[in-house]
Scaffold this active site. Structure first.
Site, PDB file in Angstrom:
ATOM      1  N   GLU A  44      37.653  25.075  37.126  1.00  0.00           N
ATOM      2  CA  GLU A  44      38.560  24.938  35.981  1.00  0.00           C
ATOM      3  C   GLU A  44      39.206  26.287  35.645  1.00  0.00           C
ATOM      4  O   GLU A  44      38.616  27.339  35.855  1.00  0.00           O
ATOM      5  CB  GLU A  44      37.763  24.436  34.773  1.00  0.00           C
ATOM      6  CG  GLU A  44      38.600  24.189  33.524  1.00  0.00           C
ATOM      7  CD  GLU A  44      37.764  23.758  32.328  1.00  0.00           C
ATOM      8  OE1 GLU A  44      38.344  23.162  31.395  1.00  0.00           O
ATOM      9  OE2 GLU A  44      36.536  24.006  32.322  1.00  0.00           O
ATOM     10  N   LYS A 119      42.690  16.806  31.608  1.00  0.00           N
ATOM     11  CA  LYS A 119      41.385  16.755  30.968  1.00  0.00           C
ATOM     12  C   LYS A 119      41.465  15.819  29.766  1.00  0.00           C
ATOM     13  O   LYS A 119      42.381  15.911  28.946  1.00  0.00           O
ATOM     14  CB  LYS A 119      40.984  18.165  30.537  1.00  0.00           C
ATOM     15  CG  LYS A 119      39.546  18.325  30.081  1.00  0.00           C
ATOM     16  CD  LYS A 119      39.261  19.808  29.840  1.00  0.00           C
ATOM     17  CE  LYS A 119      37.828  20.067  29.418  1.00  0.00           C
ATOM     18  NZ  LYS A 119      37.582  21.524  29.233  1.00  0.00           N
ATOM     19  N   CYS A 153      34.819  19.586  33.415  1.00  0.00           N
ATOM     20  CA  CYS A 153      33.915  20.275  32.501  1.00  0.00           C
ATOM     21  C   CYS A 153      33.427  19.374  31.357  1.00  0.00           C
ATOM     22  O   CYS A 153      32.543  18.560  31.556  1.00  0.00           O
ATOM     23  CB  CYS A 153      34.604  21.540  31.976  1.00  0.00           C
ATOM     24  SG  CYS A 153      33.477  22.816  31.339  1.00  0.00           S
TER      25      CYS A 153
END
Length: 285
Positions: A44, A119, A153
């Site tokens: 990321e 995301k 994440c």
């Protein structure tokens, strides 16, 4: 069917040009190619070193300047994917969509196609400090050999979204991450393990290492790459196919047996995917 995957523990460091960034990326891709890898995962916020190039006064660029590099970033990774005939998960890069900044994972196919997954769950820091927006759609990608999803994440900490990916056919979750301390790292790592058990799939994860002293909120990084499996007899007892050395610039590689997933889903020691109680809770399929 088996696929070979690699995950890069990418060292963030101050650079002076896009060409320095490109050389570091290609170094890792060429290393993976020497191992016969078919899928390579980068972490990321992979492109945040570009902010350290700075402006005319030598001051680091703000986060909303990262989208300025989108064309160069996509050209670099698309070219490498075609040249080395690999699927490259180019970590995440911040793009602009309307008036929103989106932290977006990119999948570069060997034939030149690009898949994107913003995301979906945004951390408080991303919202408060960088005014980051959230993606609204989950996608899975059929790569020919495997159906995969990219969940970045914080996304992996929400079991519902991984259930949805598995229900849509994903056998491998690629999870690029960026965490600045042990607490954040272990939140991501432990939940990656949980997702492999709940859904009987593989998770490939990695994080940033190194530091960017001039870039806000990128001064500290704590990361480790790992290829994680379900916890059942055909797999390693700890559910770890391979993992890197903490906070080192390196790459790890492992083979994933997709047929083995089907076998444990039907007759493993536990059959967590088959035994979902959809009479009591939502069936995400």
């Amino acid at each position: 069917m088996k696929i070979r995957v690699s995950a890069v523990q990418y060292e963030l460091r101050t650079i002076r040009s896009f060409e320095e960034f490109a050389a570091q990326v290609e170094h890792h891709v060429r290393t993976a190619e020497e191992f016969g890898t078919e899928y390579v995962l980068f972490p990321e916020f992979l492109t945040t070193p570009l902010l350290s190039i700075g402006d005319e006064q030598g001051k680091a660029l703000p986060i909303d300047r990262l989208p300025d590099f989108t064309g160069a970033y996509e050209a670099l990774f698309s070219g490498l994917a075609r040249q080395y005939k690999m699927h490259l998960i180019g970590g995440t890069h911040v793009i602009r969509e309307g008036d929103k900044l989106l932290n977006t994972a990119h999948l570069f196919f060997p034939d030149g196609r690009i898949g994107r997954q913003p995301k979906i769950h945004i951390t408080p820091t991303e919202v408060k400090e960088w005014n980051m927006g959230a993606g609204d759609v989950l996608q899975v990608f059929d790569t020919g050999k495997a159906v995969i999803a990219m969940l970045t994440c914080y996304d992996i900490e929400f079991p519902e979204i991984v259930r949805m990916a598995r229900a849509r056919g994903a056998d491998v979750i690629f999870c690029p991450s960026c965490t600045d301390d042990r607490h954040g790292f272990h939140r991501v790592r432990y939940t990656c393990h949980a997702r492999t058990i709940e859904n009987q799939l593989y998770v490939v994860t990695t994080g940033t290492v190194g530091s960017l002293p001039t870039v806000d909120f990128m001064r500290a990084n704590f990361g480790q790459a790992a290829v994680l499996t379900p916890n059942d007899i055909p797999f390693p007892p700890h559910g770890i196919a391979v993992q890197g050395e903490l906070n080192q610039d390196m790459i790890v590689t492992a083979d994933l047996d997709l047929q083995l997933l089907e076998e444990v889903r039907s007759r493993g020691s536990v059959t967590t995917w088959r035994d979902r109680r959809t009479d009591l809770y939502t069936d995400w399929s």
